[in-house]
Write a protein that holds these residues in place. Structure first.
Motif, PDB file in Angstrom:
ATOM      1  N   GLU A   6      62.392  33.461  53.890  1.00 13.03           N
ATOM      2  CA  GLU A   6      63.799  33.924  52.923  1.00 13.03           C
ATOM      3  C   GLU A   6      65.061  33.512  54.350  1.00 13.03           C
ATOM      4  N   ASN A   7      66.739  34.042  54.178  1.00 10.30           N
ATOM      5  CA  ASN A   7      66.905  34.456  54.726  1.00 10.30           C
ATOM      6  C   ASN A   7      68.338  34.378  54.125  1.00 10.30           C
ATOM      7  N   SER A   8      69.265  35.940  54.399  1.00 14.30           N
ATOM      8  CA  SER A   8      70.080  36.417  53.327  1.00 14.30           C
ATOM      9  C   SER A   8      71.329  36.171  54.612  1.00 14.30           C
ATOM     10  N   GLN A   9      72.423  35.479  54.068  1.00 11.24           N
ATOM     11  CA  GLN A   9      73.338  35.729  54.665  1.00 11.24           C
ATOM     12  C   GLN A   9      74.577  36.429  54.329  1.00 11.24           C
ATOM     13  N   GLY A  10      75.960  36.762  54.351  1.00 10.80           N
ATOM     14  CA  GLY A  10      77.134  37.636  53.713  1.00 10.80           C
ATOM     15  C   GLY A  10      77.447  38.734  53.891  1.00 10.80           C
ATOM     16  N   ILE A  11      78.289  39.241  53.283  1.00 14.30           N
ATOM     17  CA  ILE A  11      78.381  40.542  53.415  1.00 14.30           C
ATOM     18  C   ILE A  11      77.679  41.234  52.389  1.00 14.30           C
ATOM     19  N   SER A  12      76.559  39.961  51.564  1.00 14.06           N
ATOM     20  CA  SER A  12      76.483  41.270  51.137  1.00 14.06           C
ATOM     21  C   SER A  12      74.898  42.318  52.031  1.00 14.06           C
ATOM     22  N   GLN A  13      74.402  41.771  52.965  1.00 13.93           N
ATOM     23  CA  GLN A  13      73.928  42.728  54.274  1.00 13.93           C
ATOM     24  C   GLN A  13      74.870  43.318  54.319  1.00 13.93           C
ATOM     25  N   GLN A  67      50.817  20.587  43.686  1.00 12.78           N
ATOM     26  CA  GLN A  67      52.081  21.936  43.830  1.00 12.78           C
ATOM     27  C   GLN A  67      53.043  20.740  44.310  1.00 12.78           C
ATOM     28  N   TYR A  68      54.209  21.646  44.964  1.00 15.29           N
ATOM     29  CA  TYR A  68      55.248  21.245  45.502  1.00 15.29           C
ATOM     30  C   TYR A  68      56.250  22.009  46.499  1.00 15.29           C
ATOM     31  N   THR A  69      56.565  21.692  47.135  1.00 20.65           N
ATOM     32  CA  THR A  69      57.105  23.044  47.556  1.00 20.65           C
ATOM     33  C   THR A  69      59.176  22.850  47.734  1.00 20.65           C
ATOM     34  N   LYS A  70      59.358  24.210  47.161  1.00 21.92           N
ATOM     35  CA  LYS A  70      60.916  23.958  46.927  1.00 21.92           C
ATOM     36  C   LYS A  70      62.059  24.484  47.676  1.00 21.92           C
ATOM     37  N   TYR A  71      63.173  23.592  47.892  1.00 24.43           N
ATOM     38  CA  TYR A  71      64.378  25.227  48.940  1.00 24.43           C
ATOM     39  C   TYR A  71      64.903  25.432  47.689  1.00 24.43           C
ATOM     40  N   GLN A  72      66.003  26.645  47.755  1.00 25.73           N
ATOM     41  CA  GLN A  72      66.864  26.705  47.292  1.00 25.73           C
ATOM     42  C   GLN A  72      67.472  27.739  47.479  1.00 25.73           C
ATOM     43  N   LYS A  73      68.820  27.242  47.720  1.00 21.54           N
ATOM     44  CA  LYS A  73      69.821  27.955  48.463  1.00 21.54           C
ATOM     45  C   LYS A  73      71.282  28.081  47.545  1.00 21.54           C
ATOM     46  N   LEU A  74      72.114  29.224  46.958  1.00 23.77           N
ATOM     47  CA  LEU A  74      72.246  29.601  45.970  1.00 23.77           C
ATOM     48  C   LEU A  74      73.443  30.489  47.196  1.00 23.77           C
ATOM     49  N   THR A  75      74.737  30.158  46.813  1.00 28.44           N
ATOM     50  CA  THR A  75      75.798  31.026  47.307  1.00 28.44           C
ATOM     51  C   THR A  75      76.850  31.190  46.777  1.00 28.44           C
ATOM     52  N   THR A  76      77.330  32.380  47.535  1.00 25.91           N
ATOM     53  CA  THR A  76      78.424  32.880  45.896  1.00 25.91           C
ATOM     54  C   THR A  76      79.831  32.722  46.736  1.00 25.91           C
ATOM     55  N   ALA A  77      80.746  32.964  47.067  1.00 30.90           N
ATOM     56  CA  ALA A  77      81.937  33.251  47.273  1.00 30.90           C
ATOM     57  C   ALA A  77      83.217  33.015  46.946  1.00 30.90           C
ATOM     58  N   LEU A  78      84.018  34.010  47.534  1.00 27.08           N
ATOM     59  CA  LEU A  78      85.425  33.761  47.672  1.00 27.08           C
ATOM     60  C   LEU A  78      86.248  32.454  47.974  1.00 27.08           C
ATOM     61  N   ASN A  79      86.982  32.069  47.089  1.00 27.22           N
ATOM     62  CA  ASN A  79      87.463  30.839  47.700  1.00 27.22           C
ATOM     63  C   ASN A  79      89.417  31.062  47.537  1.00 27.22           C
ATOM     64  N   ASP A  80      89.355  30.333  48.181  1.00 32.03           N
ATOM     65  CA  ASP A  80      91.580  30.000  47.917  1.00 32.03           C
ATOM     66  C   ASP A  80      91.875  31.008  48.852  1.00 32.03           C
ATOM     67  N   ILE A  81      91.300  30.933  49.762  1.00 32.69           N
ATOM     68  CA  ILE A  81      91.838  31.827  50.476  1.00 32.69           C
ATOM     69  C   ILE A  81      93.226  31.829  51.437  1.00 32.69           C
ATOM     70  N   SER A  82      94.024  32.405  51.541  1.00 35.12           N
ATOM     71  CA  SER A  82      95.495  32.484  52.018  1.00 35.12           C
ATOM     72  C   SER A  82      95.511  32.780  53.510  1.00 35.12           C
ATOM     73  N   GLY A  83      96.420  32.559  54.066  1.00 31.46           N
ATOM     74  CA  GLY A  83      97.010  33.420  55.633  1.00 31.46           C
ATOM     75  C   GLY A  83      97.547  34.778  54.822  1.00 31.46           C
ATOM     76  N   ALA A  84      98.371  34.906  53.977  1.00 33.90           N
ATOM     77  CA  ALA A  84      98.705  36.002  53.685  1.00 33.90           C
ATOM     78  C   ALA A  84      97.501  37.327  53.215  1.00 33.90           C
ATOM     79  N   ASP A  85      96.358  36.484  52.714  1.00 32.77           N
ATOM     80  CA  ASP A  85      94.979  37.517  52.341  1.00 32.77           C
ATOM     81  C   ASP A  85      94.830  38.056  53.448  1.00 32.77           C
ATOM     82  N   ILE A  86      94.682  37.145  54.689  1.00 32.32           N
ATOM     83  CA  ILE A  86      94.195  37.611  55.457  1.00 32.32           C
ATOM     84  C   ILE A  86      94.880  38.578  56.486  1.00 32.32           C
ATOM     85  N   ASP A  87      96.306  37.915  56.627  1.00 27.53           N
ATOM     86  CA  ASP A  87      96.873  39.458  57.357  1.00 27.53           C
ATOM     87  C   ASP A  87      96.980  40.714  56.515  1.00 27.53           C
TER      88      ASP A  87
END
Length: 277
Positions: free
Chosen positions: A215-222, A143-163
């Motif tokens: 378990e822990n879930s964050q992001g706009i998926s919530q 037996q063993y303990t497993k930690y898994q982290k899965l991140t999906t994101a939109l990258n290279d967001i510019s100032g124009a995207d925010i404005d």
């Protein structure tokens, strides 16, 4: 009795002369004050030399009129002319040598790849042959303990995207924008899913299960209804890989395992570095 006294006095005199005819001390770093490991003490132009110990201590025969040179790797040498005024206990300070050696690179011309007489291939043959012995599933239980982290994101967001972009039109997304720790660029995490589970295996009768411990879930998926769909689809793509299988799946595509039965014919193996244990 008198002869014995005379003999004892002569013996003590010889011992005193022999002790006095040596120079000993400690070699020290002039900047830090630390002792220098294994320094060298030698007489210039004479075949007389000694090596100090790990505490920087040395002992060498006295030769008045000779030049005594102290040296150590990474330090500037120091020369002392031994004379009658040179004390028997002589501590020496050496200054570090700040000169830097230029880089020297040796490269071997890469020849045409061959599996014959290739040490990398022979090493992998041994690894593949040892699969049955090293596979965890040969044990009755594990037996063993497993930690898994899965991140999906939109990258290279510019100032124009925010404005004025899509994010700018949905102000509630601004609270979700953060800086990526790897390249310091702005990203919008869609999913940050963390799971801690305990994997249990029994060989006979065969049983294998994962017990979710947290378990822990964050992001706009919530915040949107399609978040669960994205999470399930992403987990299906990034599945666990067991290299002990002859075929593994990466991003839903089958690949030959690097230690599979056909790996020698499928991959090219090179030895980059080795260490002997």
């Amino acid at each position: 009795m008198n002869r014995f006294r005379i003999f004892s006095m002569l013996l003590l005199l010889v011992l005193a002369i022999s002790v006095k005819a040596q120079i000993s001390g400690v070699v020290i770093d002039a900047q830090s004050g630390d002792t220098i490991l294994y320094p060298s003490a030698s007489y210039k132009d004479h075949q007389v030399a000694v090596s100090g110990n790990a505490y920087g201590e040395y002992t060498i025969a006295r030769h008045n009129g000779w030049k005594l040179v102290f040296s150590a790797v990474g330090y500037k040498s120091k020369t002392i002319v031994v004379n009658a005024n040179t004390p028997s206990k002589l501590d020496v300070k050496l200054s570090p040598d700040t000169r830097m050696l230029s880089e020297f690179v040796v490269k071997k011309k890469r020849n045409r790849y061959s599996r014959k007489d290739n040490p990398a291939v022979e090493l992998m043959r041994r690894v593949i042959a040892a699969k049955k012995r090293t596979n965890l599933q040969n044990h009755d239980y594990y037996q063993y303990t497993k930690y898994q982290k899965l991140t999906t994101a939109l990258n290279d967001i510019s100032g124009a995207d925010i404005d004025s972009g899509f994010i700018g039109k949905h102000k509630w997304m601004l609270d979700q924008v953060e800086m990526c720790p790897y390249n310091n660029k702005l990203i919008l995490p869609l999913i940050v899913d963390e799971t801690v589970s305990q994997h249990i295996f029994r060989k006979n009768p065969r049983t294998e299960k994962d017990i979710i411990q947290g378990e822990n879930s964050q992001g706009i998926s919530q915040l949107i209804q399609t978040g669960d769909i994205i999470t399930v689809a992403t987990k299906d793509v990034f599945t666990d890989v067991d290299i002990y299988d002859d075929q593994v799946r990466l991003l839903q595509y089958p690949f030959t395992s690097p230690i599979g039965k056909d790996a020698i014919a499928f991959y090219r193996y090179y030895i980059q570095d080795t260490v002997y244990v």
